[in-house]
Design a protein around this motif. Structure first.
Motif, mmCIF file in Angstrom:
data_model
loop_
_atom_site.group_PDB
_atom_site.id
_atom_site.type_symbol
_atom_site.label_atom_id
_atom_site.label_comp_id
_atom_site.label_asym_id
_atom_site.label_seq_id
_atom_site.Cartn_x
_atom_site.Cartn_y
_atom_site.Cartn_z
ATOM 1 N N GLY A 311 2.117 -5.800 3.576
ATOM 2 C CA GLY A 311 2.096 -6.467 2.277
ATOM 3 C C GLY A 311 1.002 -5.992 1.356
ATOM 4 O O GLY A 311 0.970 -6.362 0.193
ATOM 5 N N VAL A 312 0.077 -5.157 1.861
ATOM 6 C CA VAL A 312 -0.979 -4.585 1.029
ATOM 7 C C VAL A 312 -0.513 -3.227 0.521
ATOM 8 O O VAL A 312 -0.117 -2.365 1.309
ATOM 9 C CB VAL A 312 -2.299 -4.441 1.812
ATOM 10 N N GLU A 313 -0.558 -3.048 -0.789
ATOM 11 C CA GLU A 313 -0.079 -1.804 -1.384
ATOM 12 C C GLU A 313 -1.044 -0.648 -1.129
ATOM 13 O O GLU A 313 -2.257 -0.811 -1.245
ATOM 14 C CB GLU A 313 0.066 -1.961 -2.901
ATOM 15 N N ASP A 314 -0.484 0.506 -0.789
ATOM 16 C CA ASP A 314 -1.274 1.737 -0.748
ATOM 17 C C ASP A 314 -1.088 2.400 -2.110
ATOM 18 O O ASP A 314 -0.180 3.193 -2.318
ATOM 19 C CB ASP A 314 -0.800 2.645 0.382
ATOM 20 N N THR A 315 -1.934 2.049 -3.055
ATOM 21 C CA THR A 315 -1.711 2.406 -4.449
ATOM 22 C C THR A 315 -2.909 3.121 -5.039
ATOM 23 O O THR A 315 -4.044 2.919 -4.597
ATOM 24 C CB THR A 315 -1.411 1.151 -5.287
ATOM 25 N N ASP A 316 -2.648 3.946 -6.025
ATOM 26 C CA ASP A 316 -3.718 4.603 -6.771
ATOM 27 C C ASP A 316 -3.854 4.001 -8.171
ATOM 28 O O ASP A 316 -4.506 4.594 -9.041
ATOM 29 C CB ASP A 316 -3.446 6.109 -6.885
#
Length: 345
Positions: A311-316
């Motif tokens: 549920g935690v985004e791997d985002t930039d």
């Protein structure tokens, strides 16, 4: 939290309501690098995402208590300003959260109008990062009090950020370097007035359930009304909600969604709401003072821990982009408030 003196002038918090058990962390212990107190802080931030921070007996804490007492008095006068004055300084969501939010323009979970108003002062203007927002002359004349409160809040936030980072085996400045007070952010000092519940129809939610978007919230209030959703509970289940009993000399501290994101889900952001004040306290208006910290607008929201929970985004995305994305998802009904991160109690 405010001093004991301010607690003496209000009706008592009732003894017959269910309250949430919360750790009390002494600021003095954190500032003296007490390892046991630091571990207790991490545990509180993993399990509930809320704790009391005892300001008493610490030099910085005592200054903060003095600031809180002063701003509670000032805050009441701000909310008593004529409506014609307030209307000149309304917020403009989503463009800006700064200024006044009138009562009743947001819906609660029952689709009824909210029962609170707020006034937001941006940290950017207080720090000189940007021009100070337009303000009533009454507030401008007292701006030094807000700056002093913000300075104390920044010092406390930095201490908490450094302790959490260190005990998650991250560099000490891992969190604090992403929310420097000299850089543009959505951090605000907020005054809230939730109105007295004088009729049975008023015994309902004042501010609907939510999590905070940001990093850390420092909250001071005297009258009850804050409720925390028990971990694992449903917001629709009234028996899953627990009251918070305000404590003299203690801030209520909670973590926001940004800390969950950065910690890869190790830290917890818990759902909470403002309900009517319990017992005899329902007969008085409920004032709150908070500092809600948010990341620098240009900060990366990529998780800092290698292990990332579901549920935690791997985002930039930058913090600004991440916040806008979340706000739009909520406004379109594509997302619902739910507790995030942490571990089971």
């Amino acid at each position: 939290m405010a001093s004991k003196t301010l607690f003496e002038g209000i009706p008592p918090f009732p003894a017959n309501v269910s309250t949430v058990p919360m750790n009390t962390i002494p600021l003095s212990g954190l500032r003296h690098n007490d390892s046991d107190i630091a571990r207790q802080t991490l545990t509180a931030c993993e399990e509930l995402g809320f704790f009391f921070l005892d300001l008493q007996g610490d030099s910085l804490g005592e200054i903060m208590i003095e600031c809180i007492d002063q701003l509670f008095s000032i805050g009441k006068e701000i909310f008593d300003l004529p409506e014609s004055v307030k209307q000149q300084y309304l917020h403009d969501i989503p463009r800006s959260f700064l200024g006044f939010k009138p009562r009743g323009i947001v819906k609660t979970e029952t689709e009824e109008p909210d029962r609170f108003e707020w006034f937001n002062l941006g940290q950017d203007g207080l720090m000189g990062t940007t021009d100070l927002q337009p303000l009533p002359s009454f507030v401008l004349a007292r701006i030094a009090h807000f700056k002093k409160f913000a300075d104390c809040g920044q010092q406390i936030s930095k201490i908490l950020n450094q302790i959490l980072a260190k005990h998650l085996s991250l560099p000490e400045d891992a969190f604090s370097s992403l929310q420097r007070p000299t850089e543009p952010s959505g951090t605000v000092v907020r005054l809230i007035k939730a109105f007295a519940s004088l009729s049975d129809e008023d015994l309902r939610t004042s501010m609907t359930h939510h999590t905070d978007f940001g990093t850390i919230t420092l909250l001071a209030n005297i009258v009850g009304g804050l409720q925390i959703l028990s971990p694992g509970g449903s917001a629709a289940d009234e028996s899953a909600w627990r009251w918070v009993r305000p404590q003299p000399g203690c801030l209520i501290v909670n973590l926001g969604d940004a800390m969950v994101q950065w910690s890869g889900g190790a830290l917890r952001s818990n759902v909470h709401r403002i309900r009517y004040a319990p017992g005899e306290q329902r007969s008085v208006d409920r004032y709150s003072l908070a500092m809600l910290f948010r990341p620098e607008q240009s900060a990366s929201m990529k998780p800092l821990l290698k292990s990332v929970a579901e549920g935690v985004e791997d985002t930039d995305l930058t913090a600004w982009e991440w916040e806008v994305k979340r706000m739009m998802a909520f406004s379109r009904g594509e997302a619902q408030a739910q507790s995030r991160g942490g571990k089971s109690i």
